[in-house]
Design an enzyme around this catalytic site. Structure first.
Site, PDB file in Angstrom:
ATOM      1  N   GLN A 125       0.823  -1.206   0.000  1.00 25.28           N
ATOM      2  CA  GLN A 125       0.000   0.000   0.000  1.00 25.28           C
ATOM      3  C   GLN A 125       0.856   1.255   0.000  1.00 25.28           C
ATOM      4  O   GLN A 125       1.905   1.282   0.612  1.00 25.28           O
ATOM      5  CB  GLN A 125      -0.846   0.068   1.271  1.00 25.28           C
ATOM      6  CG  GLN A 125      -1.857  -1.027   1.418  1.00 25.28           C
ATOM      7  CD  GLN A 125      -2.796  -0.719   2.571  1.00 25.28           C
ATOM      8  OE1 GLN A 125      -3.605   0.191   2.491  1.00 25.28           O
ATOM      9  NE2 GLN A 125      -2.677  -1.475   3.641  1.00 25.28           N
ATOM     10  N   GLU A 243     -10.661  -2.693   4.588  1.00 27.58           N
ATOM     11  CA  GLU A 243      -9.581  -2.932   5.546  1.00 27.58           C
ATOM     12  C   GLU A 243     -10.120  -2.994   6.961  1.00 27.58           C
ATOM     13  O   GLU A 243      -9.804  -3.887   7.733  1.00 27.58           O
ATOM     14  CB  GLU A 243      -8.518  -1.837   5.425  1.00 27.58           C
ATOM     15  CG  GLU A 243      -7.367  -2.043   6.384  1.00 27.58           C
ATOM     16  CD  GLU A 243      -6.175  -1.127   6.080  1.00 27.58           C
ATOM     17  OE1 GLU A 243      -5.085  -1.460   6.552  1.00 27.58           O
ATOM     18  OE2 GLU A 243      -6.334  -0.110   5.382  1.00 27.58           O
ATOM     19  N   ASN A 371      -7.678   3.941  16.505  1.00 34.86           N
ATOM     20  CA  ASN A 371      -8.972   3.698  17.147  1.00 34.86           C
ATOM     21  C   ASN A 371      -9.620   4.987  17.636  1.00 34.86           C
ATOM     22  O   ASN A 371     -10.839   5.047  17.780  1.00 34.86           O
ATOM     23  CB  ASN A 371      -8.810   2.688  18.289  1.00 34.86           C
ATOM     24  CG  ASN A 371      -8.636   1.276  17.754  1.00 34.86           C
ATOM     25  OD1 ASN A 371      -8.422   1.074  16.551  1.00 34.86           O
ATOM     26  ND2 ASN A 371      -8.743   0.295  18.627  1.00 34.86           N
ATOM     27  N   GLU A 372      -8.805   6.005  17.876  1.00 34.18           N
ATOM     28  CA  GLU A 372      -9.392   7.297  18.247  1.00 34.18           C
ATOM     29  C   GLU A 372     -10.218   7.849  17.065  1.00 34.18           C
ATOM     30  O   GLU A 372     -11.329   8.343  17.255  1.00 34.18           O
ATOM     31  CB  GLU A 372      -8.292   8.304  18.631  1.00 34.18           C
ATOM     32  CG  GLU A 372      -7.676   8.045  20.002  1.00 34.18           C
ATOM     33  CD  GLU A 372      -6.808   6.801  20.064  1.00 34.18           C
ATOM     34  OE1 GLU A 372      -6.065   6.537  19.097  1.00 34.18           O
ATOM     35  OE2 GLU A 372      -6.888   6.072  21.069  1.00 34.18           O
TER      36      GLU A 372
END
Lengths: 388, 349, 388, 349
Positions: A125, A243, A371-372
């Site tokens: 990527q 993803e 995750n924030e």
């Protein structure tokens, strides 16, 4: 609602199991973050594809089996159950693959998918940049149109396995005057093109899992553009959805870890039960992995019937990444004083690869959008809370 | 009742801290990782020169004759720089064993060498399956049956075991039968091993405080510069709260560590409970610091080149050194749940 | 560092213990959120003051004993150990008291402190307003200067025990053109003044612990101003520091709860151990209460030697409020199916007042500035992280 | 394999949800709290009219002849409005017992009354020390020895016990010896009680989902309006993350509840494990929703007049109804840790 497999699904499972039993290498392959391991994994991909198991959801003409999402989940269950090798081309098959299916021309599909399936083309990527991590709209690497080519200049980073990859897919700014998520394009770049330099970034364990990619006047044919020029954001969001969502982390992976954790607990029960919270954490691992599996089947059933992957991509990402961290922390608690030893240490005993998995789990709450960021998305898009 | 360090204690602590911060950059640490022993005789000599190796050694043996309260600040400073040298095993745990064993000959032979920096000492203990730094130890104190033997390195054979933390050098120690000299046996040996365990736990706890603080320092500095979404990362409330949670845990681990030092120094009946309490809360603070610091570093936190992993690894290995979490929880449970246990208001001191 | 009590401190403890043993009511008083209970508590305050134990840190001429902070901690330990009644005038003695000591004139101290100590004047707070909760700088209630009076108009809320209080202390906007934390003044208001209306707000348990206070042209003599006009923010910050900091929640309170939790666990061990995490939570309660006590002594020793209460006010607030919630949750887990019963229910058995304490604990992370605000303060002031 | 509800199932669920939301405002609920029984015969008649009381009652007894999968959506809707009526005890747990007991006489007598809305039924079970809604029950199903008896309310004496949740009406039930009729005994009684427990846990779990969703709804609405520091409270990242954490927990509790319904409906060997799993995760989501919703409401969350406490209390009491957390954890542990337990990939369905 009917939660029993059909006869066809049971037959599919039996076929997968039979093939894997006959073909999964008896010795584990070396880590694909080493050169030797990378080659071994590439060969395994070719073998898998030879059995038409490379990507079962693809149509038959592309080497797949036209399997639906439930069958894909069954395939994954059997794959993890069999202890088969990690997929070295997961960025290709799980992320770019579905994106190509949705946005690629017929020519692009025929050109890229079969070689991806055989492992001939391994993909990495090109999303993040030094100034654009979770904030992908801050991308600055440019792709200037020059006749029938794009000319790329800039730098990508955190590109997993770029050191050995054949192709890179990523986002580039084709409109130099544009800002944020406008004016970006999704382009496929052969890694052997002159002007590309790859610098490995050693990870926590010292192995070069990541790399930086430097682009200096890299000329890429214009037919490597995926989707419309300047509309890369839309294409990329689909990829990001895959993803965070269903494909990259199938439930079977975590169910396998949970089952291994139960086995580790049972093998070390006396020592483990000195800390009464360990048993609870083991049970919780099973419950959470099970909940992740059930929820994924639920989503798959919705998608099968015309639904779209949406905010569950964000809840998924949080749930599996934190589950993975908790499971590995629990395993290290069970191992106690031996937890810090690498498996090859003479007195390590049966520590398995928990330490390695623990280190890897640290990245789960960071990549594919921290995750924030996911919690922001959940609050604002799923719950409708206001932006600041 | 005074929780403050005396002026002398503060000066000593600041001296150790300033020296270690100045000398032990992460560049030097990384260079040590790549060296065969991972240890540095010149650095050891400097530590001796500052008086740190002889801190617990009685003055008649050439040391400073100080105690665990002074040592705990040094241990915290060691954690802050992730010092690889066996300073605490030698100068705190082993020195106290030699000091308290009642074996005048061994004390006279080894305590002066500890103080002058010509001996590193490794300590074996049943809670540690392997012995740290045995490869550079001039002497090993090893429990055998109901006794403790002092064995020179020539008397043992070593098998290296690689740890997650490249600073840690761990060894299985096999001893030639009858090697070394008897340090103590029976009750005395048991007392020494119990005290060694408590000092080991205390040393780990104090280091964990330093590690946690360093992780906070690194994270605050990083998130003050790094921008995302047009904003410095450290100004996001979620990022601030990740670090505030670490700060709260750390803040409430400090006094328990000091209390443990005070109880151990006085060999009270509460030394073991205090040591376990201190180790649990300090290591929990360091582990949370590791997790949250990696998180606020984003992808940088997962790399070898950024320093955060050096201290995260130290936090993780401290968790199981000198008794893992389960071990110390059990000791606290046994004490707190015992019939007639002194708990509740007014029982703390 | 020396963590042993002096002989003087031990003697002080013995004296406190002897007096409390002789004087603490054998029957628990009724809740001070009821009218009868309020009177009982007021009488207890008078008795306590009669023994010169009302506020031991005050100077002798004000009815105290000139005790230092360590002696105060010892007093609190004995007070909680003896199971003595809650302090109905805690807002007065723990919050306004220290503020008066710091900012009051000699006349104000003599006028207010002794009557506070006897329980003749019970104080409530007038901080929050409907539009100004955690954000105190948003206060809009005005105090207009009119000759030798202030004339107050507006509304305060969340005023604990205002229903029965004699006096209210709070912040009012004396400069109508001012904004945020400028132009505010700290004023003491007799609750019997014409124009004041109090409306109780029932709490989670249905009792009127809080009230709203409405001010309609309420005339207060100008000598009720504490500190300088327009400088109320500075005065209030001192009070807020006391609230979050040492005084309002002495460690003994939480040590007492932890000890009760240990006793509850031991009395119900077989049932409690069905869930292996309970024992761990019980042990942790002891550890955390102990850490809170140790840390408070540490702070007290620093303050005794000229230090100022600073950011630890915020860490304290977070630590004790979350500890209190965890301890009560653990108690309810131990009680299992009986947890939901009020103590007077015929089949409740020995449930004690855990349910009531659990409900009260829910407010701990909210009042005196939510824990979210405290975390902001810690990050920005203690760690030096940047404001958004 | 299809996780989706059929169109009929969806219509039924929406009907129940729409009706309950329209009828059971929190004003009406508060009025019910103040009434002597806390129950409302007119509301019960409406529930019967919608077919909800007879959902599990076989068609030959005047019901809809549906199953647990349909009931679970109704239970979720009950949680969303914190319905005080004993709909689930009557129409799910008791109806299934009467349906499955093999006692034709009692079935013929009571199942039609359940369906037509002329009987509420209370269920006694050893995991519940008290019996809910016994005061309005026309019949009580009570275990005694190795049997279950069906006892009319006239045959029992009741002692009220006040619960945290004013909607809950709990009673100690003393039975006159020999009162009532035998419903079942021996193995059959044990099977019925085991199924009742699983259905009770499932009903509690499904209600917890509804409660959690309602708490999210209330909190999002409140924080969208309330301003502090010149900003709506709901735009603070810390507040958003408190609610996002609830949303994640809730999201992953839904499918386990559906799975439990499917296993219980088919009486599989995994019904008990699935029910316990569902109850644990759903109640955990509701409890977190209660805590975080009170928190984001600030001081309003602590008052009687704002509705958040109605649902917080329901969340808290559901934790221990039909088996507390410890009970269900033990059942999961026994199943998952058993020798030869089917766990790991491919064992879910």
């Amino acid at each position: 609602m009917n939660l029993e497999y059909t006869d066809k699904q049971n037959a599919f499972r039996a076929e997968v199991r039979a093939w894997l039993t006959a073909n999964v290498p008896s010795e584990p392959l070396k880590s694909f973050d080493t050169e030797e391991g990378f080659q071994q994994h590439r060969e395994w991909e070719a073998k898998l594809n030879g059995g038409r198991w490379g990507m079962v959801t693809w149509p038959e003409e592309l080497g797949g089996r036209g399997a639906d999402l439930v069958e894909w989940l069954i395939f994954e269950e059997e794959y993890w159950r069999a202890g088969a090798p990690l997929r070295v081309n997961q960025n290709g098959i799980f992320l770019l693959g579905p994106t190509l299916m949705e946005y690629g021309t017929a020519e692009q599909k025929a050109r890229f998918l079969p070689r991806m399936a055989t492992g001939e083309d391994v993909w990495c990527q090109g999303w993040s940049e030094p100034g654009a991590g979770s904030d992908m709209a801050a991308i600055r690497t440019t792709a200037r149109r020059d006749g029938d080519h794009y000319v790329i200049n800039g730098q990508k980073t955190w590109s997993t396995r770029a050191v050995w990859a054949d192709w890179c897919f990523g986002m580039f700014r084709t409109d130099p005057a544009s800002e944020r998520h406008h004016g970006l394009s999704f382009i496929l770049v052969p890694m052997k093109t002159p002007g590309i330099t790859v610098r490995p970034i050693p990870q926590l364990d010292g192995l070069p899992g990541f790399a930086e990619i430097f682009f200096d006047e890299v000329r890429v044919p214009a037919d490597c553009l995926l989707g419309d020029e300047g509309k890369g954001w839309k294409v990329a969001m689909a990829t990001a959805g895959f993803e965070r969502g269903l494909m990259l982390r199938s439930p079977a992976r975590f169910q396998q870890t949970a089952a291994r954790l139960v086995a580790l607990y049972k093998a070390n029960r006396e020592s483990a039960d000195r800390d009464p919270t360990v048993r609870d954490a083991v049970i919780r691992a099973w419950m959470d992995a099970e909940a992740y599996c059930l929820t994924t089947y639920q989503t798959a059933c919705r998608l099968l019937n015309g639904g779209k992957i949406a905010d569950e991509a964000s809840t998924n990402k949080i749930f599996w990444s934190e589950l993975d961290q908790r499971m590995h922390e629990t395993a290290l608690s069970i191992l106690g004083a031996r937890a810090e030893l690498w498996p090859h240490a003479p007195d390590a005993g049966e520590v398995g690869n928990w330490l390695d998995g623990f280190l890897f789990s640290q990245s789960g709450s960071i990549y594919a959008g921290t995750n924030e960021i996911q919690r922001n998305i959940i609050a604002q898009r799923m719950l409708g809370m206001p932006r600041a | 009742m005074d929780f403050r360090f005396t002026e002398d204690q503060q000066l000593l602590a600041e001296g150790a801290r300033d020296f270690l911060r100045a000398e032990l950059s992460t560049e030097r640490l990384r260079a040590l990782w790549a060296s065969p022993t991972g240890r540095d005789d010149a650095l050891w000599a400097q530590l001796a020169e500052l008086g740190l190796t002889g801190l617990l050694v009685p003055e008649e043996h050439g040391g400073l004759g100080l105690g665990d309260i002074e040592m705990v600040s040094v241990a915290e400073a060691c954690g802050h720089v992730a010092l690889p040298e066996p300073l605490l095993d030698t100068a705190m745990i082993a020195a106290a064993m030699l000091r308290d064993a009642g074996n005048a000959a061994l004390a006279a032979e080894w305590l002066p060498r500890i103080a002058e920096g010509t001996a590193r000492i490794a300590v074996g203990h049943c809670v540690n399956p392997l012995v740290a730094d045995a490869h550079v130890a001039d002497l090993l104190l090893l429990p055998q049956g109901d006794a403790i033997f002092a064995v020179p390195r020539e008397g043992v054979s070593l098998t290296a075991n690689e740890s997650l933390d490249p600073s840690r050098r761990l060894f299985r120690v096999d001893v030639a039968p009858g090697a070394g000299s008897l340090l103590a046996s029976g009750d005395k040996a048991r007392q020494l091993l119990a005290a060694a365990l408590d000092r080991g736990a205390l040393a780990a706890a104090a280091q964990a405080l330093g590690v946690a603080q360093r992780l906070i320092d690194l994270s605050v500095a990083y998130t003050r510069d790094r921008k995302q979404f047009g904003q410095v990362v450290g100004s996001f409330q979620a990022v601030q709260h990740l670090m505030a949670n670490v700060a709260v845990k750390l803040e409430y681990a400090k006094a328990p560590v000091q209390r443990a030092a005070s109880e151990i120094a006085r060999s009270t009946s509460r030394a073991a409970l205090s040591a376990s309490h201190a180790k649990l809360v300090a290591c929990e603070a360091a582990s949370l610091a590791a997790r949250n610091s990696i998180q606020v570093h984003g992808a940088m936190g997962y790399t070898w080149e950024v320093d955060v992993h050096i201290f995260a690894k130290r936090a993780w290995v401290l968790e199981s050194a000198w008794g893992d979490r389960a071990f110390h929880k059990l000791r606290v449970a046994d004490a707190v749940l015992a019939d007639g246990a002194a708990i509740g208001p007014g029982t703390t001191f």
